[in-house]
Design an enzyme around this catalytic site. Structure first.
Site, PDB file in Angstrom:
ATOM      1  N   LYS A 106     -13.674  -5.182  -3.032  1.00  0.00           N
ATOM      2  CA  LYS A 106     -14.882  -3.875  -3.180  1.00  0.00           C
ATOM      3  C   LYS A 106     -14.072  -2.717  -4.356  1.00  0.00           C
ATOM      4  CE  LYS A 106     -15.459  -4.853   0.608  1.00  0.00           C
ATOM      5  NZ  LYS A 106     -16.634  -4.261   2.706  1.00  0.00           N
ATOM      6  N   LYS A 147      -8.014 -11.802  -6.830  1.00  0.00           N
ATOM      7  CA  LYS A 147      -9.008 -10.998  -6.990  1.00  0.00           C
ATOM      8  C   LYS A 147      -9.865  -9.981  -6.370  1.00  0.00           C
ATOM      9  CE  LYS A 147      -7.253  -8.998  -1.526  1.00  0.00           C
ATOM     10  NZ  LYS A 147      -7.055  -9.752  -0.799  1.00  0.00           N
ATOM     11  N   LYS A 171       1.385  -0.888  -0.206  1.00  0.00           N
ATOM     12  CA  LYS A 171       0.119   0.423  -0.394  1.00  0.00           C
ATOM     13  C   LYS A 171       0.863   1.385   0.253  1.00  0.00           C
ATOM     14  CE  LYS A 171      -3.824  -2.129   2.066  1.00  0.00           C
ATOM     15  NZ  LYS A 171      -5.238  -1.609   2.653  1.00  0.00           N
TER      16      LYS A 171
END
Length: 364
Positions: A233, A230, A150
């Site tokens: 959202k 994967k 991240k």
């Protein structure tokens, strides 16, 4: 210092007689202030970052529902403190917290069997996190995969993003959790919780058990548009992700547009046929059958016809969940009441553990 047992024994005996099964007891009823109840304590958390998708449901929530019937002590937290490591609109965050509560209840989380609560409303989480942070080295955090991934995406990350694995460890240890359902990508963060339990115990005497991982048996659900990634959202492609509140029409369209390949026969080979294999995984999980049985049911069908079979299985499982989410969303007071009760029960468990930590550290 020995702490008094909070549970009234007569009440506990009546409670056991009433339910006729010790496995149905909750942490709030059976934990003493200094011991984990027999059988272990399960803890897990989920961020309120939107309605759960199919991968969340099959990879975590379905397992959560099963675990609340298998362990005497179960806590599930909506981890809103973790969610603000990314920018959040306050009004949207408030709405997302209630939406997540509705989603968890609709998926089968029973607030009579599990303690469902909002992380930020139990201040002991952050207090324990500070203490554990003082026992954690910077290199230990720097090598965790989430930070490397991240922070690279943002060129640099916030202090909160860097230290949130410590808060995650505090979430777990605060309830003396013995079992934590996690995905494979979270195992290293659980290892940090195990390390911190050992470090604290070595410094201040045995207090925390080392929590073990409960890995889901469900394979990872992949993106419908990019089966190498994967389901997420945050995927910008709306056709890539099925949420638990999608309408039947939405599900039909998303499965129909799912990426497959140029071979019409349905087989399960994740390495060479990831798209088709992802559909087989979804079909097997939603129809509650084995992968082998799913492939057997697809015999004689091309991938186009098989997508209809997958669609039917998904719609059948998600329709009652979608309807229950809608019903619960319309009753804000009920959702707030469920969380308020869960927050109180969680605080009852967290407060004596933190007091013991403070005493051992030397704060009191």
């Amino acid at each position: 210092m020995a702490l008094p047992v909070r549970t009234n024994l007569k009440h506990l005996f009546r409670f056991i007689q009433k339910f006729n099964s010790p496995k149905r007891l909750l942490c709030a009823e059976v934990c003493t202030e200094n011991k984990v109840s027999p059988g272990g304590c399960v803890f897990s958390g989920i961020q309120p970052t939107g309605v759960p998708h199919l991968g969340n449901y099959l990879g975590a929530l379905e397992n959560w529902v099963a675990l609340q019937n298998q362990y005497p002590s179960v806590l599930y937290s909506i981890v809103d403190l973790h969610s603000i490591t990314q920018p959040q609109d306050p009004a949207q965050l408030r709405s997302n917290i209630l939406d997540m509560a509705a989603s968890l209840l609709a998926c089968g989380i029973n607030s009579d069997r599990a303690i469902l609560f909002q992380q930020s409303q139990v201040s002991e989480h952050t207090e324990l996190s500070w203490i554990l942070g003082c026992l954690t080295s910077m290199p230990r955090l720097r090598h965790l995969p989430q930070w490397k991934m991240k922070s690279k995406q943002k060129n640099e990350g916030s202090v909160g993003l860097y230290t949130y694995p410590v808060l995650q460890a505090a979430d777990i240890l605060l309830y003396k959790s013995t079992h934590v359902p996690v995905g494979e990508d979270q195992v290293q963060h659980l290892e940090l919780a195990q390390d911190l339990a050992r470090i604290f115990n070595n410094h201040y005497g045995d207090l925390f058990p080392e929590p073990g991982a409960l890995l889901s048996s469900t394979r990872k659900i992949k993106s419908l548009r990019d089966p190498s990634a994967k389901m997420s959202k945050s995927d910008p492609q709306t056709m890539a992700t099925i949420t638990i509140t999608d309408s039947p029409d939405d599900i039909v369209l998303k499965v129909r547009r799912a990426v497959t390949d140029f071979t019409s026969e349905v087989t399960f080979d994740p390495e060479t046929r990831p798209g088709v294999s992802n559909l087989v995984t979804i079909h097997a999980a939603m129809a509650m059958i084995s992968v082998e049985e799913a492939v057997s049911q697809a015999r004689g069908l091309d991938t186009g016809a098989y997508k209809k079979l997958v669609t039917e299985a998904v719609i059948q499982r998600l329709t009652p969940i979608r309807e229950e989410v809608k019903r619960l969303r319309s009753d804000r007071a009920h959702l707030e009441g469920v969380l308020a009760l869960g927050n109180r029960r969680a605080r009852e468990l967290a407060a004596p553990v933190l007091r013991e930590v403070q005493q051992r550290v030397g704060f009191c």
